[in-house]
Design an enzyme around this catalytic site. Structure first.
Site, PDB file in Angstrom:
ATOM      1  N   CYS A   5       5.588   2.784  -2.467  1.00 45.26           N
ATOM      2  CA  CYS A   5       6.487   1.672  -2.547  1.00 45.26           C
ATOM      3  C   CYS A   5       7.891   1.857  -2.962  1.00 45.26           C
ATOM      4  O   CYS A   5       8.891   0.710  -2.587  1.00 45.26           O
ATOM      5  CB  CYS A   5       5.577   0.833  -3.734  1.00 45.26           C
ATOM      6  SG  CYS A   5       4.021   0.337  -2.976  1.00 45.26           S
ATOM      7  N   HIS A  45      -0.208  -2.101  -0.896  1.00 51.30           N
ATOM      8  CA  HIS A  45       0.211  -2.325  -2.330  1.00 51.30           C
ATOM      9  C   HIS A  45       0.848  -3.317  -2.597  1.00 51.30           C
ATOM     10  O   HIS A  45       1.776  -3.850  -1.612  1.00 51.30           O
ATOM     11  CB  HIS A  45       1.140  -1.001  -2.777  1.00 51.30           C
ATOM     12  CG  HIS A  45       0.256   0.222  -2.738  1.00 51.30           C
ATOM     13  ND1 HIS A  45       0.790   1.445  -3.343  1.00 51.30           N
ATOM     14  CD2 HIS A  45      -1.126   0.603  -2.413  1.00 51.30           C
ATOM     15  CE1 HIS A  45      -0.023   2.504  -3.302  1.00 51.30           C
ATOM     16  NE2 HIS A  45      -1.253   1.927  -2.760  1.00 51.30           N
ATOM     17  N   GLU A  87       3.615  -3.990  -3.957  1.00 46.57           N
ATOM     18  CA  GLU A  87       4.994  -3.946  -4.070  1.00 46.57           C
ATOM     19  C   GLU A  87       5.546  -3.563  -2.839  1.00 46.57           C
ATOM     20  O   GLU A  87       6.571  -4.207  -2.476  1.00 46.57           O
ATOM     21  CB  GLU A  87       5.216  -2.573  -5.076  1.00 46.57           C
ATOM     22  CG  GLU A  87       4.811  -2.723  -6.451  1.00 46.57           C
ATOM     23  CD  GLU A  87       3.479  -1.833  -6.526  1.00 46.57           C
ATOM     24  OE1 GLU A  87       2.451  -2.076  -5.979  1.00 46.57           O
ATOM     25  OE2 GLU A  87       3.481  -1.178  -7.640  1.00 46.57           O
ATOM     26  N   CYS A  94       4.780   3.243  -6.886  1.00 50.91           N
ATOM     27  CA  CYS A  94       4.294   4.478  -6.519  1.00 50.91           C
ATOM     28  C   CYS A  94       5.333   5.057  -5.391  1.00 50.91           C
ATOM     29  O   CYS A  94       6.409   4.360  -5.404  1.00 50.91           O
ATOM     30  CB  CYS A  94       3.109   4.695  -5.726  1.00 50.91           C
ATOM     31  SG  CYS A  94       3.012   4.036  -4.117  1.00 50.91           S
TER      32      CYS A  94
END
Ligand SMILES: [Zn+2]
Length: 142
Positions: A89, A56, A58, A86
């Protein structure tokens, strides 16, 4: 509410999300803006093309911040991201020392746009083996 200056960074995050999608990945993008207003790093989701569930944007930027930024700079750095981070992250961001997150879509808004999905939680059991498991930990934290 963010101003026009910050809105431009958030629009860049949305642009990165579109680039991620165009590249065959889930549509998420993020960037870090340092205390002087400089873009320090940009990332796109690459979970599909790199076959790695952790990629991801992030999380990649949290790793970058922890590795490359001193704590004072990290605390004064903002992550602009196309969607609210999420749980995975968020955990990494908390460990990274980054000081601020600004997102476009909320997690709730994202859920209303995409088909419903129910993440399956694994069965977990514990604690066990306290006497043995504490040995490598005892004294580590001072
Ligand atoms: Zn995430």
């Amino acid at each position: 509410m963010i101003d026009a200056y910050e809105t431009a960074f958030l629009r860049r995050a949305v642009e990165l999300a579109a680039e991620a999608r165009a590249g065959g990945n889930p549509p998420f993008g993020s960037l870090l803006v340092g205390p002087e207003g400089t873009v320090l790093a940009e990332e796109r989701n690459t979970t599909v093309t790199e076959r790695d569930i952790s990629l991801h944007p992030e999380l990649k930027l949290a790793v970058f911040a922890a590795r490359e930024l001193d704590p004072t700079t990290a605390a004064a750095t903002t992550m602009y991201t196309s969607c609210e981070p999420c749980q995975m992250c968020t955990g990494a961001i908390q460990r990274s020392g980054l000081g601020r997150i600004v997102y476009a879509l909320s997690g709730e808004q994202l859920e209303s746009i995409k088909p419903p999905s129910t993440p399956r939680a694994p069965a977990t059991e514990g604690p066990h083996l306290l006497d043995e498991a504490r040995v490598p930990v005892d004294g580590y934290y001072g």
